[in-house]
Design a protein around this motif. Structure first.
Motif, PDB file in Angstrom:
ATOM      1  N   HIS A  32      42.852  24.757  38.242  1.00 19.95           N
ATOM      2  CA  HIS A  32      42.110  23.561  37.846  1.00 19.95           C
ATOM      3  C   HIS A  32      42.039  23.406  36.331  1.00 19.95           C
ATOM      4  O   HIS A  32      42.118  22.292  35.823  1.00 19.95           O
ATOM      5  CB  HIS A  32      40.699  23.600  38.432  1.00 19.95           C
ATOM      6  N   SER A  33      41.859  24.519  35.623  1.00 19.14           N
ATOM      7  CA  SER A  33      41.779  24.453  34.161  1.00 19.14           C
ATOM      8  C   SER A  33      41.796  25.870  33.601  1.00 19.14           C
ATOM      9  O   SER A  33      41.591  26.843  34.325  1.00 19.14           O
ATOM     10  CB  SER A  33      40.502  23.739  33.712  1.00 19.14           C
ATOM     11  N   ARG A  34      42.011  25.953  32.315  1.00 20.62           N
ATOM     12  CA  ARG A  34      41.957  27.271  31.687  1.00 20.62           C
ATOM     13  C   ARG A  34      40.501  27.708  31.592  1.00 20.62           C
ATOM     14  O   ARG A  34      39.596  26.872  31.456  1.00 20.62           O
ATOM     15  CB  ARG A  34      42.650  27.269  30.337  1.00 20.62           C
ATOM     16  N   LEU A  35      40.284  29.009  31.677  1.00 14.25           N
ATOM     17  CA  LEU A  35      38.932  29.553  31.655  1.00 14.25           C
ATOM     18  C   LEU A  35      38.879  30.773  30.763  1.00 14.25           C
ATOM     19  O   LEU A  35      39.876  31.494  30.608  1.00 14.25           O
ATOM     20  CB  LEU A  35      38.493  29.968  33.063  1.00 14.25           C
ATOM     21  N   SER A  36      37.709  31.019  30.203  1.00 13.73           N
ATOM     22  CA  SER A  36      37.516  32.240  29.427  1.00 13.73           C
ATOM     23  C   SER A  36      37.338  33.406  30.388  1.00 13.73           C
ATOM     24  O   SER A  36      37.033  33.229  31.574  1.00 13.73           O
ATOM     25  CB  SER A  36      36.292  32.119  28.523  1.00 13.73           C
ATOM     26  N   ALA A  37      37.501  34.607  29.872  1.00 11.29           N
ATOM     27  CA  ALA A  37      37.299  35.797  30.688  1.00 11.29           C
ATOM     28  C   ALA A  37      35.888  35.816  31.268  1.00 11.29           C
ATOM     29  O   ALA A  37      35.694  36.134  32.446  1.00 11.29           O
ATOM     30  CB  ALA A  37      37.563  37.052  29.856  1.00 11.29           C
ATOM     31  N   GLY A  38      34.899  35.452  30.465  1.00 19.82           N
ATOM     32  CA  GLY A  38      33.518  35.414  30.931  1.00 19.82           C
ATOM     33  C   GLY A  38      33.310  34.415  32.054  1.00 19.82           C
ATOM     34  O   GLY A  38      32.592  34.692  33.019  1.00 19.82           O
ATOM     35  N   GLU A  39      33.936  33.247  31.949  1.00 13.86           N
ATOM     36  CA  GLU A  39      33.820  32.238  33.003  1.00 13.86           C
ATOM     37  C   GLU A  39      34.446  32.737  34.305  1.00 13.86           C
ATOM     38  O   GLU A  39      33.916  32.492  35.395  1.00 13.86           O
ATOM     39  CB  GLU A  39      34.495  30.939  32.565  1.00 13.86           C
ATOM     40  N   ILE A  40      35.552  33.452  34.195  1.00 11.64           N
ATOM     41  CA  ILE A  40      36.191  34.015  35.380  1.00 11.64           C
ATOM     42  C   ILE A  40      35.285  35.082  35.992  1.00 11.64           C
ATOM     43  O   ILE A  40      35.064  35.105  37.207  1.00 11.64           O
ATOM     44  CB  ILE A  40      37.582  34.583  35.035  1.00 11.64           C
ATOM     45  N   CYS A  41      34.734  35.947  35.160  1.00 10.81           N
ATOM     46  CA  CYS A  41      33.847  37.013  35.645  1.00 10.81           C
ATOM     47  C   CYS A  41      32.644  36.464  36.397  1.00 10.81           C
ATOM     48  O   CYS A  41      32.177  37.073  37.365  1.00 10.81           O
ATOM     49  CB  CYS A  41      33.376  37.891  34.489  1.00 10.81           C
ATOM     50  N   ASN A  42      32.133  35.308  35.966  1.00 12.88           N
ATOM     51  CA  ASN A  42      30.966  34.702  36.611  1.00 12.88           C
ATOM     52  C   ASN A  42      31.204  34.333  38.072  1.00 12.88           C
ATOM     53  O   ASN A  42      30.253  34.146  38.822  1.00 12.88           O
ATOM     54  CB  ASN A  42      30.512  33.457  35.841  1.00 12.88           C
ATOM     55  N   HIS A  43      32.461  34.237  38.493  1.00 14.45           N
ATOM     56  CA  HIS A  43      32.795  33.862  39.862  1.00 14.45           C
ATOM     57  C   HIS A  43      32.852  35.056  40.812  1.00 14.45           C
ATOM     58  O   HIS A  43      33.048  34.873  42.014  1.00 14.45           O
ATOM     59  CB  HIS A  43      34.141  33.132  39.907  1.00 14.45           C
ATOM     60  N   PHE A  44      32.681  36.250  40.291  1.00 10.86           N
ATOM     61  CA  PHE A  44      32.867  37.448  41.104  1.00 10.86           C
ATOM     62  C   PHE A  44      31.665  38.374  41.012  1.00 10.86           C
ATOM     63  O   PHE A  44      30.983  38.412  39.990  1.00 10.86           O
ATOM     64  CB  PHE A  44      34.135  38.190  40.677  1.00 10.86           C
ATOM     65  N   SER A  45      31.444  39.141  42.066  1.00 12.30           N
ATOM     66  CA  SER A  45      30.320  40.083  42.090  1.00 12.30           C
ATOM     67  C   SER A  45      30.761  41.496  41.724  1.00 12.30           C
ATOM     68  O   SER A  45      29.992  42.435  41.878  1.00 12.30           O
ATOM     69  CB  SER A  45      29.660  40.072  43.472  1.00 12.30           C
ATOM     70  N   VAL A  46      31.985  41.643  41.227  1.00 11.19           N
ATOM     71  CA  VAL A  46      32.462  42.955  40.778  1.00 11.19           C
ATOM     72  C   VAL A  46      32.224  43.074  39.273  1.00 11.19           C
ATOM     73  O   VAL A  46      31.861  42.101  38.608  1.00 11.19           O
ATOM     74  CB  VAL A  46      33.964  43.169  41.117  1.00 11.19           C
ATOM     75  N   SER A  47      32.432  44.262  38.740  1.00  9.43           N
ATOM     76  CA  SER A  47      32.186  44.488  37.317  1.00  9.43           C
ATOM     77  C   SER A  47      33.171  43.695  36.452  1.00  9.43           C
ATOM     78  O   SER A  47      34.273  43.333  36.885  1.00  9.43           O
ATOM     79  CB  SER A  47      32.321  45.972  36.993  1.00  9.43           C
ATOM     80  N   ASP A  48      32.749  43.447  35.217  1.00 12.19           N
ATOM     81  CA  ASP A  48      33.636  42.783  34.257  1.00 12.19           C
ATOM     82  C   ASP A  48      34.907  43.595  34.049  1.00 12.19           C
ATOM     83  O   ASP A  48      35.992  43.032  33.892  1.00 12.19           O
ATOM     84  CB  ASP A  48      32.926  42.584  32.917  1.00 12.19           C
ATOM     85  N   ALA A  49      34.788  44.922  34.068  1.00 15.15           N
ATOM     86  CA  ALA A  49      35.957  45.787  33.898  1.00 15.15           C
ATOM     87  C   ALA A  49      36.949  45.599  35.044  1.00 15.15           C
ATOM     88  O   ALA A  49      38.170  45.594  34.825  1.00 15.15           O
ATOM     89  CB  ALA A  49      35.532  47.249  33.797  1.00 15.15           C
ATOM     90  N   ALA A  50      36.432  45.422  36.250  1.00 13.44           N
ATOM     91  CA  ALA A  50      37.318  45.206  37.404  1.00 13.44           C
ATOM     92  C   ALA A  50      38.051  43.873  37.269  1.00 13.44           C
ATOM     93  O   ALA A  50      39.259  43.792  37.522  1.00 13.44           O
ATOM     94  CB  ALA A  50      36.521  45.258  38.703  1.00 13.44           C
ATOM     95  N   VAL A  51      37.342  42.836  36.859  1.00  9.68           N
ATOM     96  CA  VAL A  51      37.982  41.532  36.656  1.00  9.68           C
ATOM     97  C   VAL A  51      39.008  41.636  35.535  1.00  9.68           C
ATOM     98  O   VAL A  51      40.111  41.093  35.646  1.00  9.68           O
ATOM     99  CB  VAL A  51      36.937  40.433  36.356  1.00  9.68           C
ATOM    100  N   SER A  52      38.679  42.362  34.478  1.00  9.03           N
ATOM    101  CA  SER A  52      39.608  42.558  33.378  1.00  9.03           C
ATOM    102  C   SER A  52      40.898  43.222  33.858  1.00  9.03           C
ATOM    103  O   SER A  52      42.000  42.847  33.445  1.00  9.03           O
ATOM    104  CB  SER A  52      38.955  43.399  32.283  1.00  9.03           C
ATOM    105  N   ARG A  53      40.769  44.183  34.741  1.00 14.84           N
ATOM    106  CA  ARG A  53      41.954  44.857  35.296  1.00 14.84           C
ATOM    107  C   ARG A  53      42.782  43.881  36.116  1.00 14.84           C
ATOM    108  O   ARG A  53      44.013  43.867  36.015  1.00 14.84           O
ATOM    109  CB  ARG A  53      41.523  46.060  36.141  1.00 14.84           C
ATOM    110  N   HIS A  54      42.129  43.053  36.910  1.00 19.33           N
ATOM    111  CA  HIS A  54      42.857  42.046  37.690  1.00 19.33           C
ATOM    112  C   HIS A  54      43.591  41.074  36.762  1.00 19.33           C
ATOM    113  O   HIS A  54      44.745  40.718  37.022  1.00 19.33           O
ATOM    114  CB  HIS A  54      41.905  41.268  38.599  1.00 19.33           C
TER     115      HIS A  54
END
Length: 102
Positions: A32-54
């Motif tokens: 839909h659009s570009r997102l910041s890492a923080g915005e992406i992290c807000n969509h998940f209940s896992v740690s920021d580090a896990a989202v960063s790895r993904h």
């Protein structure tokens, strides 16, 4: 370079990256659009580090691109790699007339 199944090794990385449901959801968010890492992290209940790895796996597979703007990193979808996968699947299915313009 091809593996023994005839799949390009880059494509193999791509298929491995999209095999994970969290990474597929990240791709869905970015369609839909570009997102910041923080915005992406807000969509998940896992740690920021896990989202960063993904995000790292998706970037290594060239499925997403990142761009730093100040203190933020923004991610966007790289649709051209997905087009290659669609073309390969179409060829595998015997659909020789796949139209890449759609």
């Amino acid at each position: 370079m091809l593996n023994e199944g005839g799949i390009d090794l880059g494509m193999q990385d791509t298929l491995r990256a999209i095999a994970d449901p969290t990474r597929r959801e990240i791709l869905n968010l970015l369609k839909h659009s570009r997102l910041s890492a923080g915005e992406i992290c807000n969509h998940f209940s896992v740690s920021d580090a896990a989202v960063s790895r993904h995000l790292s796996v998706l970037k290594d597979a060239d499925l997403i691109r990142d761009e730093r703007e100040g203190k933020f990193i923004y991610y966007e979808l790289n649709a051209s790699v997905l087009e290659e996968i669609i073309l390969w699947i179409s060829e595998l299915k015997g659909e020789d007339d796949y139209d890449q313009t759609t």
